[in-house]
Design a protein around this motif. Structure first.
Motif, mmCIF file in Angstrom:
data_model
loop_
_atom_site.group_PDB
_atom_site.id
_atom_site.type_symbol
_atom_site.label_atom_id
_atom_site.label_comp_id
_atom_site.label_asym_id
_atom_site.label_seq_id
_atom_site.Cartn_x
_atom_site.Cartn_y
_atom_site.Cartn_z
ATOM 1 N N GLU A 293 0.825 -1.209 0.000
ATOM 2 C CA GLU A 293 0.000 0.000 0.000
ATOM 3 C C GLU A 293 0.863 1.264 0.000
ATOM 4 O OE1 GLU A 293 -3.720 -2.092 2.411
ATOM 5 O OE2 GLU A 293 -2.677 -0.378 3.328
ATOM 6 N N VAL B 224 -1.271 8.314 -0.584
ATOM 7 C CA VAL B 224 -1.182 9.468 -1.482
ATOM 8 C C VAL B 224 -2.360 10.393 -1.158
ATOM 9 C CG1 VAL B 224 -1.157 10.159 -3.931
ATOM 10 C CG2 VAL B 224 -0.259 7.926 -3.290
ATOM 11 N N SER C 36 -5.560 12.642 -1.991
ATOM 12 C CA SER C 36 -6.509 12.563 -3.104
ATOM 13 C C SER C 36 -6.497 13.863 -3.904
ATOM 14 C CB SER C 36 -7.917 12.291 -2.581
ATOM 15 O OG SER C 36 -8.821 12.206 -3.648
ATOM 16 N N SER D 268 0.849 11.355 -9.247
ATOM 17 C CA SER D 268 1.316 11.015 -7.892
ATOM 18 C C SER D 268 0.839 9.619 -7.510
ATOM 19 C CB SER D 268 0.808 12.007 -6.834
ATOM 20 O OG SER D 268 0.682 13.299 -7.314
ATOM 21 N N ALA D 269 -0.345 9.237 -7.980
ATOM 22 C CA ALA D 269 -0.897 7.913 -7.673
ATOM 23 C C ALA D 269 -0.597 6.910 -8.790
ATOM 24 C CB ALA D 269 -2.410 8.026 -7.472
ATOM 25 N N VAL E 235 0.359 2.754 -9.017
ATOM 26 C CA VAL E 235 -0.631 1.832 -9.571
ATOM 27 C C VAL E 235 0.008 0.993 -10.677
ATOM 28 C CG1 VAL E 235 -2.725 1.778 -11.006
ATOM 29 C CG2 VAL E 235 -2.669 3.188 -8.945
ATOM 30 N N VAL F 281 -3.122 2.003 -4.011
ATOM 31 C CA VAL F 281 -3.041 3.382 -3.526
ATOM 32 C C VAL F 281 -4.160 3.606 -2.503
ATOM 33 C CG1 VAL F 281 -3.428 5.758 -4.234
ATOM 34 C CG2 VAL F 281 -1.868 4.325 -5.529
ATOM 35 N N PHE G 233 -5.962 6.623 -0.321
ATOM 36 C CA PHE G 233 -6.027 8.080 -0.386
ATOM 37 C C PHE G 233 -6.231 8.742 0.973
ATOM 38 C CE2 PHE G 233 -7.073 7.144 -4.878
ATOM 39 C CZ PHE G 233 -6.015 7.854 -5.436
ATOM 40 N N HIS H 70 -9.846 10.013 -5.430
ATOM 41 C CA HIS H 70 -10.513 8.866 -4.794
ATOM 42 C C HIS H 70 -11.886 8.587 -5.391
ATOM 43 C CE1 HIS H 70 -12.412 12.114 -2.435
ATOM 44 N NE2 HIS H 70 -13.384 11.254 -2.217
ATOM 45 N N TYR I 5 -10.277 5.208 -10.600
ATOM 46 C CA TYR I 5 -9.986 4.597 -9.304
ATOM 47 C C TYR I 5 -11.140 3.743 -8.789
ATOM 48 C CZ TYR I 5 -8.155 3.642 -4.762
ATOM 49 O OH TYR I 5 -7.693 2.973 -3.674
#
Ligand SMILES: *Cc1c(COP(=O)(O)O)cnc(C)c1O
Length: 382
Positions: free
Chosen positions: A73, A76, A78, A84-85, A89, A95, A97, A325, A330
């Motif tokens: 995990e 990051v 949201s 950034s995410a 992934v 990820v 949030f 998120h 996502y």
């Protein structure tokens, strides 16, 4: 039309590109690349800098270096840009949030602590608007749980936390030279490696999984395929452009600061009856690098009204991130690949910034157009 952003040229960009062409060295890792990297190593005390083709690429390198994979995990915020995410992934990590703080858009360190599980491997603080996250709290959490910290410093050039340059505090950090940032090369970025553990592998991943950099330094007598990697390094054409910008970094920063301060002075002395405006907050210990000037509206309706009234006067003011998120990607990804990851129903502070924050035009060369922005804003708000 007053644009939200315009790329600023210092004047020598094409001259340096011509020089790289004349020297017959236009692929990557040449003279201009070295100059740019050394510039940051000396000025900021970063252990090792590697130019990349974007901050997204630098984040992807950091994700590979952090060694995360399925089951791991990564925390990051949201309220940030997709990259950034996305970088994590792509490595198969999950990820998780975190929400923003109530008093400013940066991630809430208390939230991070609450999200740490035995599977957590990495924290990605994003210095929104170039303003530092609480790096003491974040490094403390990371130290206690043995986590890697990757600073997303895309907006954070020339900014500090308690006297230390942003990008020099986490184990790794990623900067952007995209045309919307303070110092630009069109597309461009940089990975900073502060932790010795990642140094050797960083160069290999940068050079398509080969130990070519060691070969060129004469440390090995042939080079080959030794690891994963990609073509993360920019051409000398890009670094020549960037070098022309770095030579004028102080001028760029002081011009941007003047514009930022003028906005701040104007809006802090102006309280329209119709709406209560929020201004950027620079927390104790953080600095302002004039990357962005934003206003906070009470709600989505008043912000939408402001943007359209400015637009009607030919001035482009723009909102910022849509929460990651609750993004289409996502929600689908979490269901398919990470059923264990909690999808937060709402991250109230993040959702609020997504609805209420608006950015005003800020670029070197805005000049007297700033008068027009201020006059138009006054009219739009009364
Ligand atoms: C701009 C930005 C990025 C992406 O930078 P690129 O160089 O365009 O890849 C990533 N994170 C944040 C916070 C940014 O502002």
């Amino acid at each position: 039309m007053i644009h939200f952003n315009r790329p600023f040229l210092t004047g020598k960009e094409t001259e340096y590109i011509r020089q790289a062409v004349a020297d017959g060295k236009i692929s990557g890792n040449g003279e201009f690349t070295h100059r740019c990297q050394e510039f940051f190593e000396k000025r900021c005390g970063f252990r090792k800098c590697l130019l990349t083709t974007s901050c997204t690429d630098a984040l992807e390198m950091a994700a590979i270096l952090s060694g995360v994979g399925p089951g791991d995990e990564v925390i990051v915020p949201s309220y940030t840009f997709v990259s950034s995410a996305l970088a994590f992934v792509r490595q198969g990590a999950t990820v998780v949030f975190a929400d923003s703080r109530a008093d400013e858009p940066n991630v809430d360190a208390a939230q991070i602590e609450a999200l740490v599980t035995p599977r957590t491997r990495v924290i990605v603080p994003v210095h929104y608007a170039g303003c530092a996250c609480d790096m003491d709290a974040i490094m403390d959490i990371a130290g206690r749980h043995n986590l890697i910290v990757v600073e997303d410093a895309a907006q954070a050039i020339e900014s500090f936390w308690r006297g230390r340059p942003l990008g020099g505090i986490g184990h790794m950090a990623c900067f952007s030279f995209h045309e919307t940032k303070n110092v630009i090369s069109g597309e461009g970025g940089m990975l900073v490696v502060n932790d010795e553990r990642f140094l050797r592998r960083a160069e290999i991943i940068w050079e398509k999984g080969t130990n070519r950099a060691e070969f060129f330094r004469g440390e090995v007598n042939k080079y080959g395929w030794v690891d994963v990697g990609s073509s993360f390094l920019p051409s000398e054409i890009v670094s020549a452009f960037l070098w022309a910008q770095l030579e004028h970094i102080d001028e760029i920063q002081s011009a941007r600061r003047r514009i930022w301060e003028r906005y701040y002075d104007f809006f802090s002395g102006f309280s329209p009856k119709a709406v209560r405006l929020g201004l950027p907050k620079i927390p104790d210990g953080a600095t302002n690098n004039a990357h962005m000037f934003y206003l906070l509206f009470p709600d989505l309706v008043s912000r939408t009204d402001f943007i359209s009234k400015m637009r009607a006067q030919d001035i482009l003011c723009v909102f910022h991130y849509l929460p990651l998120h609750s993004s289409e990607f996502y929600l689908r990804y979490a269901k398919e690949h990470a059923p264990s990851a909690p999808v937060p129903a709402s991250l109230p502070n993040c959702d609020r910034y997504a609805d209420t924050l608006v950015r005003l035009p800020l670029y070197c060369g805005l000049g007297t157009d700033q008068d027009k922005v201020l006059a138009a804003a006054k009219e739009a708000l009364s």
